[in-house]
Design a protein around this motif. Structure first.
Motif, PDB file in Angstrom:
ATOM      1  N   GLY A  52       0.791  -1.234   0.000  1.00 33.38           N
ATOM      2  CA  GLY A  52       0.000   0.000   0.000  1.00 33.38           C
ATOM      3  C   GLY A  52       0.812   1.267   0.000  1.00 33.38           C
ATOM      4  O   GLY A  52       0.315   2.342   0.354  1.00 33.38           O
ATOM      5  N   ALA A  53       2.073   1.175  -0.426  1.00 34.47           N
ATOM      6  CA  ALA A  53       2.954   2.347  -0.432  1.00 34.47           C
ATOM      7  C   ALA A  53       3.317   2.741  -1.856  1.00 34.47           C
ATOM      8  O   ALA A  53       3.368   1.907  -2.751  1.00 34.47           O
ATOM      9  N   GLU A  54       3.575   4.025  -2.059  1.00 37.56           N
ATOM     10  CA  GLU A  54       4.010   4.540  -3.349  1.00 37.56           C
ATOM     11  C   GLU A  54       5.508   4.841  -3.306  1.00 37.56           C
ATOM     12  O   GLU A  54       6.095   5.030  -2.237  1.00 37.56           O
ATOM     13  N   LEU A  55       6.136   4.898  -4.497  1.00 34.82           N
ATOM     14  CA  LEU A  55       7.530   5.293  -4.621  1.00 34.82           C
ATOM     15  C   LEU A  55       7.610   6.446  -5.601  1.00 34.82           C
ATOM     16  O   LEU A  55       7.091   6.352  -6.717  1.00 34.82           O
ATOM     17  N   HIS A  56       8.250   7.547  -5.183  1.00 29.17           N
ATOM     18  CA  HIS A  56       8.356   8.713  -6.049  1.00 29.17           C
ATOM     19  C   HIS A  56       9.793   9.229  -6.098  1.00 29.17           C
ATOM     20  O   HIS A  56      10.533   9.164  -5.116  1.00 29.17           O
ATOM     21  N   TYR A  57      10.162   9.746  -7.274  1.00 26.46           N
ATOM     22  CA  TYR A  57      11.481  10.344  -7.488  1.00 26.46           C
ATOM     23  C   TYR A  57      11.332  11.858  -7.430  1.00 26.46           C
ATOM     24  O   TYR A  57      10.425  12.418  -8.041  1.00 26.46           O
ATOM     25  N   THR A  58      12.223  12.524  -6.689  1.00 23.27           N
ATOM     26  CA  THR A  58      12.105  13.967  -6.491  1.00 23.27           C
ATOM     27  C   THR A  58      13.423  14.657  -6.842  1.00 23.27           C
ATOM     28  O   THR A  58      14.435  14.005  -7.104  1.00 23.27           O
ATOM     29  N   GLU A  59      13.378  15.983  -6.807  1.00 20.92           N
ATOM     30  CA  GLU A  59      14.573  16.788  -7.085  1.00 20.92           C
ATOM     31  C   GLU A  59      15.139  17.423  -5.817  1.00 20.92           C
ATOM     32  O   GLU A  59      15.951  18.342  -5.890  1.00 20.92           O
ATOM     33  N   ARG A  60      14.713  16.931  -4.654  1.00 23.52           N
ATOM     34  CA  ARG A  60      15.277  17.444  -3.409  1.00 23.52           C
ATOM     35  C   ARG A  60      16.645  16.835  -3.151  1.00 23.52           C
ATOM     36  O   ARG A  60      17.048  15.857  -3.778  1.00 23.52           O
ATOM     37  N   GLY A  61      17.366  17.397  -2.194  1.00 23.18           N
ATOM     38  CA  GLY A  61      18.593  16.781  -1.719  1.00 23.18           C
ATOM     39  C   GLY A  61      18.257  15.628  -0.779  1.00 23.18           C
ATOM     40  O   GLY A  61      17.098  15.369  -0.465  1.00 23.18           O
ATOM     41  N   GLY A  62      19.283  14.948  -0.332  1.00 19.79           N
ATOM     42  CA  GLY A  62      19.066  13.841   0.590  1.00 19.79           C
ATOM     43  C   GLY A  62      18.858  12.520  -0.133  1.00 19.79           C
ATOM     44  O   GLY A  62      18.813  12.449  -1.356  1.00 19.79           O
ATOM     45  N   ASP A  63      18.723  11.469   0.660  1.00 22.88           N
ATOM     46  CA  ASP A  63      18.618  10.108   0.147  1.00 22.88           C
ATOM     47  C   ASP A  63      17.168   9.641   0.243  1.00 22.88           C
ATOM     48  O   ASP A  63      16.245  10.456   0.301  1.00 22.88           O
ATOM     49  N   VAL A  64      16.974   8.332   0.293  1.00 21.84           N
ATOM     50  CA  VAL A  64      15.625   7.784   0.353  1.00 21.84           C
ATOM     51  C   VAL A  64      15.037   7.990   1.756  1.00 21.84           C
ATOM     52  O   VAL A  64      15.755   7.916   2.760  1.00 21.84           O
ATOM     53  N   THR A  65      13.744   8.273   1.821  1.00 19.31           N
ATOM     54  CA  THR A  65      13.071   8.389   3.101  1.00 19.31           C
ATOM     55  C   THR A  65      11.632   7.913   2.960  1.00 19.31           C
ATOM     56  O   THR A  65      11.158   7.619   1.872  1.00 19.31           O
ATOM     57  N   PHE A  66      10.965   7.827   4.103  1.00 27.38           N
ATOM     58  CA  PHE A  66       9.572   7.376   4.138  1.00 27.38           C
ATOM     59  C   PHE A  66       8.698   8.467   4.724  1.00 27.38           C
ATOM     60  O   PHE A  66       9.072   9.128   5.687  1.00 27.38           O
ATOM     61  N   HIS A  67       7.525   8.651   4.113  1.00 27.56           N
ATOM     62  CA  HIS A  67       6.492   9.522   4.673  1.00 27.56           C
ATOM     63  C   HIS A  67       5.239   8.695   4.890  1.00 27.56           C
ATOM     64  O   HIS A  67       4.912   7.828   4.062  1.00 27.56           O
ATOM     65  N   GLY A  68       4.533   8.974   5.973  1.00 24.36           N
ATOM     66  CA  GLY A  68       3.308   8.228   6.211  1.00 24.36           C
ATOM     67  C   GLY A  68       2.462   8.825   7.307  1.00 24.36           C
ATOM     68  O   GLY A  68       2.808   9.858   7.902  1.00 24.36           O
ATOM     69  N   PRO A  69       1.330   8.186   7.593  1.00 17.96           N
ATOM     70  CA  PRO A  69       0.448   8.655   8.661  1.00 17.96           C
ATOM     71  C   PRO A  69       1.198   8.755   9.992  1.00 17.96           C
ATOM     72  O   PRO A  69       2.134   7.999  10.260  1.00 17.96           O
ATOM     73  N   HIS A  70       0.782   9.702  10.797  1.00 18.58           N
ATOM     74  CA  HIS A  70       1.354   9.939  12.129  1.00 18.58           C
ATOM     75  C   HIS A  70       2.790  10.474  12.066  1.00 18.58           C
ATOM     76  O   HIS A  70       3.590  10.267  12.972  1.00 18.58           O
ATOM     77  N   GLN A  71       3.079  11.170  10.963  1.00 18.00           N
ATOM     78  CA  GLN A  71       4.345  11.867  10.793  1.00 18.00           C
ATOM     79  C   GLN A  71       4.022  13.301  10.385  1.00 18.00           C
ATOM     80  O   GLN A  71       3.175  13.529   9.523  1.00 18.00           O
ATOM     81  N   ALA A  72       4.656  14.263  11.031  1.00 15.86           N
ATOM     82  CA  ALA A  72       4.396  15.676  10.730  1.00 15.86           C
ATOM     83  C   ALA A  72       5.376  16.163   9.674  1.00 15.86           C
ATOM     84  O   ALA A  72       6.594  16.072   9.847  1.00 15.86           O
ATOM     85  N   VAL A  73       4.843  16.679   8.573  1.00 15.18           N
ATOM     86  CA  VAL A  73       5.665  17.165   7.473  1.00 15.18           C
ATOM     87  C   VAL A  73       5.475  18.672   7.318  1.00 15.18           C
ATOM     88  O   VAL A  73       4.344  19.162   7.321  1.00 15.18           O
ATOM     89  N   LEU A  74       6.574  19.390   7.174  1.00 15.94           N
ATOM     90  CA  LEU A  74       6.538  20.826   6.885  1.00 15.94           C
ATOM     91  C   LEU A  74       7.279  21.078   5.580  1.00 15.94           C
ATOM     92  O   LEU A  74       8.430  20.650   5.420  1.00 15.94           O
ATOM     93  N   TYR A  75       6.617  21.771   4.660  1.00 17.64           N
ATOM     94  CA  TYR A  75       7.232  22.193   3.405  1.00 17.64           C
ATOM     95  C   TYR A  75       7.268  23.726   3.377  1.00 17.64           C
ATOM     96  O   TYR A  75       6.264  24.370   3.064  1.00 17.64           O
ATOM     97  N   PRO A  76       8.393  24.345   3.710  1.00 14.50           N
ATOM     98  CA  PRO A  76       8.494  25.802   3.640  1.00 14.50           C
ATOM     99  C   PRO A  76       8.749  26.263   2.205  1.00 14.50           C
ATOM    100  O   PRO A  76       9.655  25.771   1.533  1.00 14.50           O
ATOM    101  N   ILE A  77       7.948  27.202   1.749  1.00 19.94           N
ATOM    102  CA  ILE A  77       8.173  27.879   0.467  1.00 19.94           C
ATOM    103  C   ILE A  77       8.561  29.314   0.833  1.00 19.94           C
ATOM    104  O   ILE A  77       7.721  30.206   0.933  1.00 19.94           O
ATOM    105  N   ILE A  78       9.832  29.516   1.101  1.00 16.64           N
ATOM    106  CA  ILE A  78      10.272  30.802   1.649  1.00 16.64           C
ATOM    107  C   ILE A  78      11.473  31.335   0.879  1.00 16.64           C
ATOM    108  O   ILE A  78      12.217  30.581   0.259  1.00 16.64           O
TER     109      ILE A  78
END
Length: 230
Positions: A71-97
């Motif tokens: 039940g998980a997706e895999l996506h390729y991005t242009e951010r820095g860093g390596d592989v990570t996981f996002h999911g329920p019960h995790q707080a994500v902040l995306y600053p556009i600043i």
């Protein structure tokens, strides 16, 4: 004398990863052309694995078909860093600043993101620290509690941080988190070991820590959890 430092907070609830990515791209473009002020997206994702621009697929330990089966997706991005996981019960902040407007460089920006998560952990008596050389993110001892992966384009940031409140840590067993082998992943719940306040409260505390660390003095809130998502 400088005027107030302004930011708009979007509380978005659960958002599909690609939808959030598309929104970030639009907001980044709008921020570059001064159509909007600094904006912070607060959300969480359904189970999603993401790779950074280095495309370190070898750190994904199972096939994409197996990820889909769980039940998980895999996506390729242009951010820095390596592989990570996002999911329920995790707080994500995306600053556009705009880093130019707040007059800080890329290294200081990442340090501020680390400080944001360290401050949140401290509210619950958890002593977190920034990673040592080669260790990105925020750690409790040798256990990782928060991940950072950013993109900066023409001085405008996107992507950001993910703080583990109480996600299913078994998902992290299917990757080498952030490319760092032989280190555990942890969560606020695991470290505190007692009942936490609601996740909404913790999300808002994380936002408050971000606002404080970055020195914003004029904050407006926009509830985007309903059907008015753009």
């Amino acid at each position: 004398m400088r005027g107030p430092r302004s930011i708009e907070i979007w509380k978005m609830g659960a958002v599909n990863y690609l939808e959030a990515l598309k929104l970030q791209e639009k907001l980044t473009s709008d921020r570059k052309t001064h159509k909007i002020k600094d904006t912070l997206l607060s959300l969480q994702h359904p189970p999603t694995f993401t790779l950074g621009k280095r495309r370190t697929v070898h750190n994904v330990l199972v096939s994409e078909a197996e990820l889909k089966a769980m039940g998980a997706e895999l996506h390729y991005t242009e951010r820095g860093g390596d592989v990570t996981f996002h999911g329920p019960h995790q707080a994500v902040l995306y600053p556009i600043i705009s880093l130019r407007d707040i007059r800080i460089g890329a290294r200081k920006y990442v340090e501020n993101l680390e400080s944001t998560m360290i401050e949140l952990a401290s509210l619950y008596g958890v002593k977190a620290r920034a990673g040592h050389t080669g260790e990105t993110g925020v750690w409790v001892g040798h256990r990782k509690i928060g991940a950072i992966g950013v993109r900066i384009s023409s001085g405008i940031t996107s992507h950001g941080l993910a703080f583990n409140i109480d996600p299913d840590l078994n998902y992290f067993k299917h990757i080498v988190p952030c490319g760092i082998a032989d280190k555990e992943v942890t969560s606020l719940q695991k470290e505190v070991g007692k009942v936490l306040p609601s996740e909404q409260v913790i999300h808002e505390q994380l936002i408050s820590s971000f606002v404080k660390v970055f020195g914003y003095t004029d904050v407006t809130w926009r509830d985007k959890t309903s059907d008015d998502k753009e």
